[in-house]
Design a protein around this motif. Structure first.
Motif, PDB file in Angstrom:
ATOM      1  N   ARG A 213      78.556 -14.641 105.943  1.00 15.80           N
ATOM      2  CA  ARG A 213      79.806 -15.341 106.213  1.00 15.80           C
ATOM      3  C   ARG A 213      80.893 -14.863 105.252  1.00 15.80           C
ATOM      4  NH1 ARG A 213      79.464 -21.813 105.696  1.00 15.80           N
ATOM      5  NH2 ARG A 213      79.331 -21.157 103.538  1.00 15.80           N
ATOM      6  N   GLY A 214      80.505 -14.673 103.994  1.00 13.78           N
ATOM      7  CA  GLY A 214      81.455 -14.179 102.999  1.00 13.78           C
ATOM      8  C   GLY A 214      81.917 -12.763 103.308  1.00 13.78           C
ATOM      9  N   LEU A 215      80.999 -11.941 103.842  1.00 14.95           N
ATOM     10  CA  LEU A 215      81.380 -10.568 104.176  1.00 14.95           C
ATOM     11  C   LEU A 215      82.326 -10.540 105.367  1.00 14.95           C
ATOM     12  CD1 LEU A 215      77.938  -8.770 103.724  1.00 14.95           C
ATOM     13  CD2 LEU A 215      79.903  -8.737 102.175  1.00 14.95           C
ATOM     14  N   VAL A 216      82.031 -11.373 106.384  1.00 13.20           N
ATOM     15  CA  VAL A 216      82.931 -11.430 107.542  1.00 13.20           C
ATOM     16  C   VAL A 216      84.317 -11.902 107.104  1.00 13.20           C
ATOM     17  CG1 VAL A 216      83.322 -12.446 109.831  1.00 13.20           C
ATOM     18  CG2 VAL A 216      81.011 -11.843 109.130  1.00 13.20           C
ATOM     19  N   ALA A 217      84.349 -12.741 106.058  1.00  8.90           N
ATOM     20  CA  ALA A 217      85.636 -13.233 105.552  1.00  8.90           C
ATOM     21  C   ALA A 217      86.476 -12.108 104.951  1.00  8.90           C
ATOM     22  CB  ALA A 217      85.414 -14.338 104.517  1.00  8.90           C
ATOM     23  N   GLY A 218      85.875 -10.935 104.840  1.00  9.34           N
ATOM     24  CA  GLY A 218      86.641  -9.805 104.322  1.00  9.34           C
ATOM     25  C   GLY A 218      86.657  -9.765 102.813  1.00  9.34           C
ATOM     26  N   ALA A 219      85.507 -10.128 102.194  1.00  7.23           N
ATOM     27  CA  ALA A 219      85.465 -10.190 100.734  1.00  7.23           C
ATOM     28  C   ALA A 219      85.754  -8.829 100.117  1.00  7.23           C
ATOM     29  CB  ALA A 219      84.096 -10.681 100.280  1.00  7.23           C
ATOM     30  N   ARG A 220      86.663  -8.805  99.158  1.00 11.90           N
ATOM     31  CA  ARG A 220      86.852  -7.624  98.319  1.00 11.90           C
ATOM     32  C   ARG A 220      86.305  -7.927  96.937  1.00 11.90           C
ATOM     33  NH1 ARG A 220      92.610  -7.038  98.299  1.00 11.90           N
ATOM     34  NH2 ARG A 220      92.315  -5.043  97.290  1.00 11.90           N
ATOM     35  N   LEU A 221      86.363  -9.198  96.562  1.00  9.98           N
ATOM     36  CA  LEU A 221      85.628  -9.682  95.389  1.00  9.98           C
ATOM     37  C   LEU A 221      84.695 -10.775  95.921  1.00  9.98           C
ATOM     38  CD1 LEU A 221      84.989 -10.172  92.401  1.00  9.98           C
ATOM     39  CD2 LEU A 221      86.942 -11.730  92.331  1.00  9.98           C
ATOM     40  N   LEU A 222      83.407 -10.462  95.936  1.00  5.37           N
ATOM     41  CA  LEU A 222      82.438 -11.438  96.452  1.00  5.37           C
ATOM     42  C   LEU A 222      81.862 -12.196  95.265  1.00  5.37           C
ATOM     43  CD1 LEU A 222      81.025 -12.317  99.138  1.00  5.37           C
ATOM     44  CD2 LEU A 222      79.143 -10.814  98.483  1.00  5.37           C
ATOM     45  N   MET A 223      82.002 -13.532  95.297  1.00  3.69           N
ATOM     46  CA  MET A 223      81.515 -14.339  94.184  1.00  3.69           C
ATOM     47  C   MET A 223      80.303 -15.134  94.645  1.00  3.69           C
ATOM     48  SD  MET A 223      85.085 -15.602  92.532  1.00  3.69           S
ATOM     49  CE  MET A 223      85.515 -16.743  93.820  1.00  3.69           C
ATOM     50  N   LEU A 224      79.154 -14.818  94.068  1.00  2.00           N
ATOM     51  CA  LEU A 224      77.912 -15.446  94.505  1.00  2.00           C
ATOM     52  C   LEU A 224      77.489 -16.487  93.479  1.00  2.00           C
ATOM     53  CD1 LEU A 224      76.264 -12.030  95.312  1.00  2.00           C
ATOM     54  CD2 LEU A 224      76.823 -13.734  97.054  1.00  2.00           C
ATOM     55  N   ASP A 225      77.377 -17.741  93.920  1.00  5.32           N
ATOM     56  CA  ASP A 225      76.988 -18.808  93.005  1.00  5.32           C
ATOM     57  C   ASP A 225      75.507 -19.127  93.219  1.00  5.32           C
ATOM     58  OD1 ASP A 225      76.919 -20.836  91.190  1.00  5.32           O
ATOM     59  OD2 ASP A 225      78.580 -21.984  92.049  1.00  5.32           O
ATOM     60  N   GLU A 226      74.701 -18.758  92.259  1.00  3.10           N
ATOM     61  CA  GLU A 226      73.256 -19.034  92.269  1.00  3.10           C
ATOM     62  C   GLU A 226      72.578 -18.636  93.576  1.00  3.10           C
ATOM     63  OE1 GLU A 226      71.616 -20.477  89.689  1.00  3.10           O
ATOM     64  OE2 GLU A 226      73.160 -21.491  88.517  1.00  3.10           O
ATOM     65  N   PRO A 227      72.671 -17.391  93.970  1.00  7.25           N
ATOM     66  CA  PRO A 227      72.065 -17.026  95.250  1.00  7.25           C
ATOM     67  C   PRO A 227      70.541 -17.146  95.261  1.00  7.25           C
ATOM     68  CG  PRO A 227      72.848 -15.070  94.097  1.00  7.25           C
ATOM     69  CD  PRO A 227      73.351 -16.259  93.337  1.00  7.25           C
ATOM     70  N   SER A 228      69.908 -17.144  94.103  1.00  7.65           N
ATOM     71  CA  SER A 228      68.442 -17.188  94.094  1.00  7.65           C
ATOM     72  C   SER A 228      67.901 -18.610  94.070  1.00  7.65           C
ATOM     73  CB  SER A 228      67.901 -16.416  92.894  1.00  7.65           C
ATOM     74  OG  SER A 228      68.114 -17.164  91.707  1.00  7.65           O
TER      75      SER A 228
ATOM     76  N   GLY B   5      83.011  -7.148 111.588  1.00  6.11           N
ATOM     77  CA  GLY B   5      82.365  -7.806 110.453  1.00  6.11           C
ATOM     78  C   GLY B   5      81.021  -8.387 110.846  1.00  6.11           C
ATOM     79  N   ILE B   6      80.987  -9.042 111.995  1.00  6.27           N
ATOM     80  CA  ILE B   6      79.737  -9.659 112.440  1.00  6.27           C
ATOM     81  C   ILE B   6      78.706  -8.580 112.765  1.00  6.27           C
ATOM     82  CG2 ILE B   6      78.686 -11.056 114.269  1.00  6.27           C
ATOM     83  CD1 ILE B   6      81.246 -12.732 114.282  1.00  6.27           C
ATOM     84  N   ALA B   7      79.153  -7.494 113.377  1.00 11.04           N
ATOM     85  CA  ALA B   7      78.239  -6.395 113.699  1.00 11.04           C
ATOM     86  C   ALA B   7      77.638  -5.829 112.409  1.00 11.04           C
ATOM     87  CB  ALA B   7      78.992  -5.313 114.467  1.00 11.04           C
ATOM     88  N   ARG B   8      78.466  -5.728 111.380  1.00 13.39           N
ATOM     89  CA  ARG B   8      77.995  -5.179 110.114  1.00 13.39           C
ATOM     90  C   ARG B   8      76.965  -6.107 109.470  1.00 13.39           C
ATOM     91  NH1 ARG B   8      81.522  -5.335 105.157  1.00 13.39           N
ATOM     92  NH2 ARG B   8      80.110  -4.566 103.568  1.00 13.39           N
ATOM     93  N   VAL B   9      77.223  -7.410 109.558  1.00 15.74           N
ATOM     94  CA  VAL B   9      76.285  -8.378 108.985  1.00 15.74           C
ATOM     95  C   VAL B   9      74.947  -8.318 109.731  1.00 15.74           C
ATOM     96  CG1 VAL B   9      75.832 -10.845 108.723  1.00 15.74           C
ATOM     97  CG2 VAL B   9      78.049  -9.910 108.062  1.00 15.74           C
ATOM     98  N   CYS B  10      75.013  -8.137 111.053  1.00 18.93           N
ATOM     99  CA  CYS B  10      73.784  -8.055 111.845  1.00 18.93           C
ATOM    100  C   CYS B  10      72.962  -6.831 111.443  1.00 18.93           C
ATOM    101  CB  CYS B  10      74.108  -7.994 113.333  1.00 18.93           C
ATOM    102  SG  CYS B  10      74.663  -9.572 113.973  1.00 18.93           S
ATOM    103  N   GLU B  11      73.665  -5.772 111.100  1.00 22.43           N
ATOM    104  CA  GLU B  11      72.989  -4.554 110.668  1.00 22.43           C
ATOM    105  C   GLU B  11      72.330  -4.768 109.296  1.00 22.43           C
ATOM    106  OE1 GLU B  11      74.801  -0.293 109.868  1.00 22.43           O
ATOM    107  OE2 GLU B  11      75.640  -1.269 111.658  1.00 22.43           O
ATOM    108  N   LEU B  12      73.075  -5.454 108.419  1.00 24.67           N
ATOM    109  CA  LEU B  12      72.590  -5.696 107.063  1.00 24.67           C
ATOM    110  C   LEU B  12      71.414  -6.682 107.066  1.00 24.67           C
ATOM    111  CD1 LEU B  12      73.409  -4.977 104.113  1.00 24.67           C
ATOM    112  CD2 LEU B  12      74.776  -7.070 104.098  1.00 24.67           C
ATOM    113  N   PHE B  13      71.522  -7.703 107.914  1.00 27.94           N
ATOM    114  CA  PHE B  13      70.476  -8.732 107.987  1.00 27.94           C
ATOM    115  C   PHE B  13      69.917  -8.823 109.407  1.00 27.94           C
ATOM    116  CE2 PHE B  13      73.488 -10.494 104.753  1.00 27.94           C
ATOM    117  CZ  PHE B  13      72.648 -10.461 103.658  1.00 27.94           C
TER     118      PHE B  13
END
Lengths: 288, 234
Positions: free
Chosen positions: B147-162, B113-121
């Motif tokens: 952090r949410g992706l590493v948590a294994g999100a299958r439904l990712l809920m983003l609250d005001e990301p912008s 998960g962390i490796a994937r996040v590093c690739e994404l960001f």
């Protein structure tokens, strides 16, 4: 010169245990925001448990730990879960009142069960002395020093590099985010309170040999713990440990160089001075 | 994938959400729109299980999770990236990501998960040992999503990301959200930024004072006069 070295050694040895007491409180404070005014009375509970086990089974206080540690861990967990948690969301003074109440209940409970006369818990190492140059150290103090430093180190390592340690720090830094990561915040709070009280079982066994037991002795440990906690910066665990040593050394210096009463004042005077000039704690900025 | 039926939520005497019905299909990007205090965050916290469901029921993959603990829901893959990021400021970026993977189902796959996040960001990859509190707002948002992706999100809920980000970062974050969506992740997006959300979302719901007043495809929601009134509070 020998006198000074003697005082320093004695102060560092005993101060390490003060640091351990305060680490227990710091752990609880950093996670739950609770200042536990019954802290010292749990130390005396631990010592009286050692005394009871010595009376019943002639156990050495160090051996008694096999019983007192689990007992105190459970007592800590139950007290948090059933007494503190119900008022944890209320005004901070409620929790202060509650822990003061627990302190009085413990003190008087001990008085009822064990009476007011002083007791002793002997240990096989009690009379042994360790010589380092011209400095004479009592064996129980050396044991306490080594054990306290080892425990503090273990605590640092657990907090720094294990999942459970990270969960504890996460609850301290942002409890809501921790909950969103699947951390059971209430369970972490119960657990850290239990560990904080469990540490006192260990501290009690370390302090017991050679210390006369009195039902009212808890208050002194509570005060020392609070001094070290504030001096250390409340949540800076290294600072708290150093502060424990500072309190121990100033106590020992005071007792050797000043008259009885004045000597007792020295740790408090040192405390006031340090807090005046470094209100953020002895190691500079606190980590919170 | 997720379905709520007649859900109420209350804060003391205040009813923050009433009779909310909502559905999110697998692989959908669903927008949740509304003015401040419309109940968007409340709804999200109900789904996360940190605000109790006062009435109604919540289903995740046909399992009734109305009474499930917050922890259980994270383990099932319902993961919230909260408003204001809420990273752990005195932990390193790496430790924040490790915290994301604390839950029992994500822990075994944490390193991947962390490796994937590093690739994404890649920006996070360069800053793994930096304290999260010293990151910029945009980087903190990346970290919160990571952090949410590493948590294994299958439904990712983003609250005001912008929220509070520079236009450049807003664009970047939305590109990432779009990419995650295209890779098959199911996303619930709470936003005040109406136009951006309508551009990326498959379907949207509009909340007004605790009630869902509009629902439909992006075009339907854009053209519905009630959307505008919900936003302007008319």
């Amino acid at each position: 010169m020998d006198e000074l070295l003697q005082a320093l050694a004695q102060g560092l040895l005993i101060g390490s245990t003060y640091g351990l007491l305060a680490l227990g409180m710091g752990l609880i404070y950093s996670v739950s925001g609770i200042v536990n005014f019954s802290h010292g009375d749990f130390v005396s509970l631990g010592m009286y448990l050692c005394f009871a086990l010595f009376g019943a089974l002639a156990l050495d206080p160090y051996v008694s730990l096999a019983v007192t540690l689990p007992v105190m861990l459970i007592v800590g967990a139950l007290i948090y879960r059933f007494l503190i948690q119900p008022v944890a969301e209320a005004h901070a003074l409620m929790v202060v009142q509650l822990t003061l109440g627990v302190a009085l209940a413990l003190q008087n409970g001990i008085l009822m069960v064990f009476g007011g006369q002083p007791h002793r818990v002997p240990s096989v190492v009690e009379a042994k002395l360790v010589m380092l140059g011209n400095v004479v150290m009592r064996m129980p103090h050396v044991v306490a020093f080594v054990a306290s430093l080892a425990l503090a180190t273990a605590l640092f390592v657990v907090l720094r590099s294990t999942d459970i340690g990270r969960a504890i720090r996460a609850v301290h830094q942002n409890a809501r985010a921790a909950a969103l990561m699947g951390v059971d915040v209430n369970r972490v709070k119960v657990m850290t309170f239990a560990v904080g009280i469990g540490l006192l079982a260990i501290a009690a066994a370390l302090l017991a040999p050679g210390t006369p037991l009195m039902p009212s002795m808890g208050l002194r440990y509570t005060v020392i713990t609070l001094l070290a906690l504030v001096l250390g910066g409340m949540t800076n665990f290294l600072g708290i440990m150093v502060a424990g040593l500072v309190i121990g050394v100033s106590e020992a210096l005071g007792m050797i160089y000043l008259s009885d009463t004045l000597g007792m004042i020295l740790p408090y005077a040192v405390f006031v001075l340090i807090v005046l000039f470094r209100p953020e704690g002895i190691l500079g900025q606190s980590r919170s | 994938m997720l379905r709520i039926e007649g859900v109420d939520a209350v804060y003391g005497p205040v009813k923050a959400l009433s009779d909310a019905n909502l559905q999110i299909g697998k692989g959908e990007l669903v927008g949740l729109l509304g003015a401040n205090n419309a109940g968007k965050s409340t709804l999200m916290n109900v789904l996360s299980g940190i605000v109790p469901t006062a009435a109604g029921r919540v289903f995740f993959e046909d399992e009734d999770i109305t009474k499930a603990s917050a922890r259980r829901r994270v383990e099932m893959g319902i993961v919230q990236v909260p408003e204001g990021r809420l990273v752990f400021p005195q932990m390193s970026v790496r430790e924040n990501l490790l915290m994301g993977g604390m839950n029992a189902s994500a822990r075994p796959k944490r390193a991947e998960g962390i490796a994937r996040v590093c690739e994404l960001f890649p920006r996070l990859a360069e800053r793994l040992d930096q304290h999260a509190g010293t990151l910029s707002g945009g980087e903190q948002q990346m970290l919160a999503i990571g952090r949410g992706l590493v948590a294994g999100a299958r439904l990712l809920m983003l609250d005001e990301p912008s929220l509070g980000l520079s236009p450049l970062f807003v664009k970047y974050i939305f590109e990432i959200i779009d990419k995650l969506h295209k890779d098959g992740l199911t996303i619930l997006l709470v936003e005040q930024n109406l136009n951006l959300t309508l551009r990326f979302a498959n379907r949207c719901y509009v909340l007004e004072r605790g009630h869902i007043v509009v629902e439909g495809t992006a075009d339907q929601v854009r053209d519905d006069p009630r959307t505008r009134s919900a936003y302007l509070g008319l």
